[in-house]
Design a protein around this motif. Structure first.
Motif, short mmCIF file in Angstrom:
data_model
loop_
_atom_site.label_atom_id
_atom_site.label_comp_id
_atom_site.label_asym_id
_atom_site.label_seq_id
_atom_site.Cartn_x
_atom_site.Cartn_y
_atom_site.Cartn_z
N THR A 7 0.79 -1.24 0.00
CA THR A 7 0.00 0.00 0.00
C THR A 7 0.82 1.29 0.00
OG1 THR A 7 -0.15 0.03 2.44
CG2 THR A 7 -1.88 -1.16 1.22
N THR A 8 2.13 1.20 0.23
CA THR A 8 2.95 2.43 0.27
C THR A 8 2.82 3.29 -0.99
OG1 THR A 8 4.53 1.58 1.89
CG2 THR A 8 5.30 3.33 0.45
N PRO A 9 2.84 2.72 -2.21
CA PRO A 9 2.67 3.57 -3.39
C PRO A 9 1.37 4.39 -3.35
CG PRO A 9 3.49 1.43 -4.05
CD PRO A 9 3.14 1.32 -2.60
N LEU A 10 0.30 3.79 -2.87
CA LEU A 10 -0.97 4.51 -2.78
C LEU A 10 -0.89 5.62 -1.75
CD1 LEU A 10 -3.42 1.46 -2.94
CD2 LEU A 10 -2.92 3.10 -4.75
N TRP A 11 -0.19 5.36 -0.63
CA TRP A 11 -0.05 6.38 0.41
C TRP A 11 0.82 7.54 -0.08
CZ3 TRP A 11 -2.98 7.24 4.34
CH2 TRP A 11 -3.67 6.20 4.94
N VAL A 12 1.86 7.22 -0.86
CA VAL A 12 2.73 8.27 -1.40
C VAL A 12 1.93 9.20 -2.29
CG1 VAL A 12 4.65 8.71 -3.00
CG2 VAL A 12 4.89 6.97 -1.22
N VAL A 13 1.16 8.63 -3.20
CA VAL A 13 0.35 9.45 -4.11
C VAL A 13 -0.71 10.22 -3.33
CG1 VAL A 13 -1.33 9.35 -6.00
CG2 VAL A 13 0.78 8.01 -6.13
N ASN A 14 -1.35 9.55 -2.39
CA ASN A 14 -2.39 10.19 -1.57
C ASN A 14 -1.83 11.39 -0.81
OD1 ASN A 14 -3.56 10.19 1.51
ND2 ASN A 14 -5.20 9.86 0.02
N THR A 15 -0.65 11.24 -0.22
CA THR A 15 -0.03 12.32 0.55
C THR A 15 0.30 13.50 -0.35
OG1 THR A 15 0.93 10.75 2.12
CG2 THR A 15 1.92 12.94 2.04
#
Length: 204
Positions: free
Chosen positions: A16-24
Motif C-alpha cells: 500500500t505504500t505507493p498509494l499512500w505516497v500518491v495520496n499524501t
C-alpha cells in the motif's frame, strides 16, 4: 499473535505504500510551505501523479517512506503487548474484565504505542511527500541515514517537542478507535468461547 500482526503489517506496508505516497502528495498539493527545501508539485490526478513520480524520480520513489513504515509496524505489536500486560495484571486482582476495563486498557495501550512511534510517523509523512531537497547524492529517501537526518533537523528547528507536533489530533483519531476495537475483540472472544462450550470468563 504479535508476530502474526507484524508479518501482516509488513505485507500491508509493501503493497500500500505507493498509494499512500500518491495520496499524501495529492493532499498537500497547493499547500504553501515555509521550508524552502520542499519542492511544490503539480499533478492532474492519481494517474498523472503515478506517471510523474515514475518519470521524474523512478519507480522506487513510490516506496518513499517504506523504512519508517516498516518500523511503524511495531505500533500494533506494542499496543497488543501493553494491552495483554494490563489485562494479565488486572485478572490477578479480579476474575472478570468489564466492558469498561477493556475500553480503558485499549485506549491506554494505543496512547502509549502512538506516543512512542509518533516521531517516525512525522518522518514517514515527509518521506512520502518526497519533494524534499535532501541529500542529493543519496536519492534513497527512505534510508536509515535520511530518517535520522530528518529527525535531527526537526529537533534542531523546533526542539524536542517538534517531534510530537500534531500528536493531540493523532491521539484523538486513534485512541477511541483502538479502545472500541479491544472492547469488540473481548466481546467476540467471549461469545466464541460460549458457542464452543468452553469456559471463558474475561468480560461481561
Amino acid at each position: 499473535f504479535p508476530c502474526l500482526v507484524f508479518a501482516l503489517g509488513v505485507v500491508n506496508v509493501l503493497l500500500t505504500t505507493p498509494l499512500w505516497v500518491v495520496n499524501t502528495r495529492l493532499k498537500l498539493q497547493g499547500a504553501k510551505f515555509r521550508n524552502e527545501d520542499i519542492v511544490p508539485t503539480n499533478y492532474k490526478g492519481i494517474i498523472d501523479a503515478f506517471h510523474q513520480i515514475i518519470r521524474d524520480e523512478g519507480a522506487l520513489a513510490l516506496w518513499n517512506g517504506t523504512f519508517p513504515s516498516l518500523l511503524l509496524v511495531f505500533n500494533p505489536a506494542i499496543q497488543f503487548m501493553f494491552y495483554e500486560g494490563f489485562k494479565r495484571k488486572l485478572l490477578k486482582k479480579q476474575t472478570q474484565l468489564t466492558s469498561l476495563d477493556a475500553f480503558v486498557m485499549g485506549a491506554v495501550a494505543k496512547a502509549v504505542a502512538t506516543t512512542l512511534t509518533y516521531p517516525l510517523q512525522t518522518v514517514q509523512s515527509i518521506l512520502r511527500f518526497g519533494r524534499h531537497r535532501l541529500n542529493p547524492e543519496n536519492r534513497t529517501l527512505g534510508s536509515l541515514k535520511n530518517v535520522l537526518y530528518l529527525l535531527r533537523e526537526r529537533v534542531r528547528r523546533f526542539g524536542l517537542m517538534g517531534l510530537y507536533k500534531g500528536l493531540e489530533a493523532k491521539l484523538l483519531q486513534t485512541v477511541l478507535t483502538a479502545a472500541l476495537m479491544f472492547l469488540v475483540y473481548e466481546k467476540l472472544t467471549a461469545a466464541t468461547f460460549r458457542v464452543m462450550g468452553l469456559k471463558h470468563s474475561r468480560t461481561h
